[in-house]
Structures are given as structure tokens and as C-alpha cells.
Design a protein around this motif. Structure first.
Motif, PDB file in Angstrom:
ATOM      1  N   MET A 272       0.845  -1.179   0.000  1.00  0.00           N
ATOM      2  CA  MET A 272       0.000   0.000   0.000  1.00  0.00           C
ATOM      3  C   MET A 272       0.890   1.242   0.000  1.00  0.00           C
ATOM      4  N   LEU A 273       0.490   2.245  -0.749  1.00  0.00           N
ATOM      5  CA  LEU A 273       1.289   3.461  -0.875  1.00  0.00           C
ATOM      6  C   LEU A 273       1.104   4.429   0.289  1.00  0.00           C
ATOM      7  N   ILE A 274      -0.030   4.327   0.985  1.00  0.00           N
ATOM      8  CA  ILE A 274      -0.294   5.163   2.155  1.00  0.00           C
ATOM      9  C   ILE A 274      -0.860   4.264   3.255  1.00  0.00           C
ATOM     10  N   THR A 275      -0.875   4.764   4.468  1.00  0.00           N
ATOM     11  CA  THR A 275      -1.389   3.959   5.582  1.00  0.00           C
ATOM     12  C   THR A 275      -2.907   3.815   5.488  1.00  0.00           C
ATOM     13  N   ASP A 276      -3.443   2.858   6.222  1.00  0.00           N
ATOM     14  CA  ASP A 276      -4.900   2.675   6.257  1.00  0.00           C
ATOM     15  C   ASP A 276      -5.592   3.935   6.770  1.00  0.00           C
ATOM     16  N   GLU A 277      -5.011   4.562   7.773  1.00  0.00           N
ATOM     17  CA  GLU A 277      -5.593   5.786   8.331  1.00  0.00           C
ATOM     18  C   GLU A 277      -5.606   6.914   7.292  1.00  0.00           C
ATOM     19  N   GLN A 278      -4.524   7.061   6.552  1.00  0.00           N
ATOM     20  CA  GLN A 278      -4.463   8.084   5.504  1.00  0.00           C
ATOM     21  C   GLN A 278      -5.464   7.774   4.394  1.00  0.00           C
TER      22      GLN A 278
END
Length: 152
Positions: A1-7
Motif C-alpha cells: 500500500m502506498l499510504i497507511t490505512d488511516e491516511q
């Protein structure tokens, strides 16, 4: 994933906030395609890649998360992927979207083809973004091109 789940969740919510009644599933798909698009641009500078109008909605959501977006671009090779808004559905060029989708596939991702529709195709979704980009010398150019100062 390129960004976190939160992002990701925050970007998805940004898309939903701009598009009342959009489902979380569809908003998530839009953000996913925007992430793929930004990565394709970062890995292919100067290739003249552009998003569809729907994918551009997700790109807008990424951009307003400025610190996250700057970090994303840095991690993708350090080249900041700039956005210069423009709108003109008459500038739609299917071959340019084809080139962009091919760049995404070359990075190993599958393209969600429903989200790469023509700017006037609202059969899947109508989005708030009023941008339609066309090829020029970078990932995004202003359409119509601004006139030089003093020219009417």
C-alpha cells in the motif's frame, strides 16, 4: 500500500465529503486509482500522463492532505507530481488515457476501467471535480491555456 490505512480512510472521506451520497466502496476505488496515477506520473516524468475526471477527484483528495502527499511523492522517487487544474471536456483525448493506463499496468497494477470514463460519461458516478486534463509537456497542463499578459 502506498499510504497507511488511516491516511487512505481520510482521503476516502474527503472524496465522500465532496460527493454526497457516494458509497465508501466507490470513494475507495477512486482513491486507489488516484494513488496508481500519482505513482505512474512519478515513475514516468515527462510522459504526459493524465487522469480521468473521476480519478482526478481522488487526486484532489490526496493533494489536500499536503504532508502525506508530499511524503508520497518523495517516496515514489522524489519528483513532486504537480496539479494545474483545467476544464474542457472537448480536450478529452482517449489515447492519452490509454497511455496513462498502460503506465499503471507497467507498474504491476490492474486498472479499474470503470473509473477511466470519458468526461461526459456519468453512467457510474458524477463527481464534484470539474477538471479534464489533456496532454502537453507534463502530467497536467492548464486547459484552456492562459493567454500571455496583455493579450485579449
Amino acid at each position: 500500500m502506498l499510504i497507511t490505512d488511516e491516511q487512505f480512510t481520510s482521503c476516502r472521506q474527503t472524496v465522500m465529503d465532496a460527493n454526497p451520497n457516494m458509497t465508501p466502496e466507490l470513494a475507495g476505488r477512486i482513491v486507489e486509482e488516484a494513488l496508481k496515477f500519482v505513482a505512474a506520473c512519478a515513475y514516468n516524468p515527462g510522459a504526459g500522463l493524465v487522469p480521468s475526471r473521476i480519478v482526478d477527484e481522488g487526486w484532489h483528495a490526496l493533494i489536500v492532505h499536503t504532508a502525506m502527499y508530499a511524503d508520497l511523492c518523495q517516496r515514489l522517487g522524489g519528483s513532486f507530481v504537480h496539479h494545474a487544474p483545467g476544464y474542457g471536456p472537448e480536450n478529452y483525448a482517449p489515447a492519452i488515457l490509454d497511455r496513462t493506463r498502460e503506465a499503471i499496468v507497467a507498474l504491476g497494477w490492474t486498472v479499474d476501467t470503470e473509473l477511466w470514463a470519458a468526461p461526459n460519461d456519468e453512467s457510474l458516478v458524477s463527481v464534484a471535480a470539474k477538471c479534464q486534463h489533456s496532454d502537453d509537456s507534463g502530467p497536467i497542463v492548464t486547459i484552456p491555456k492562459p493567454k500571455p499578459k496583455g493579450v485579449v
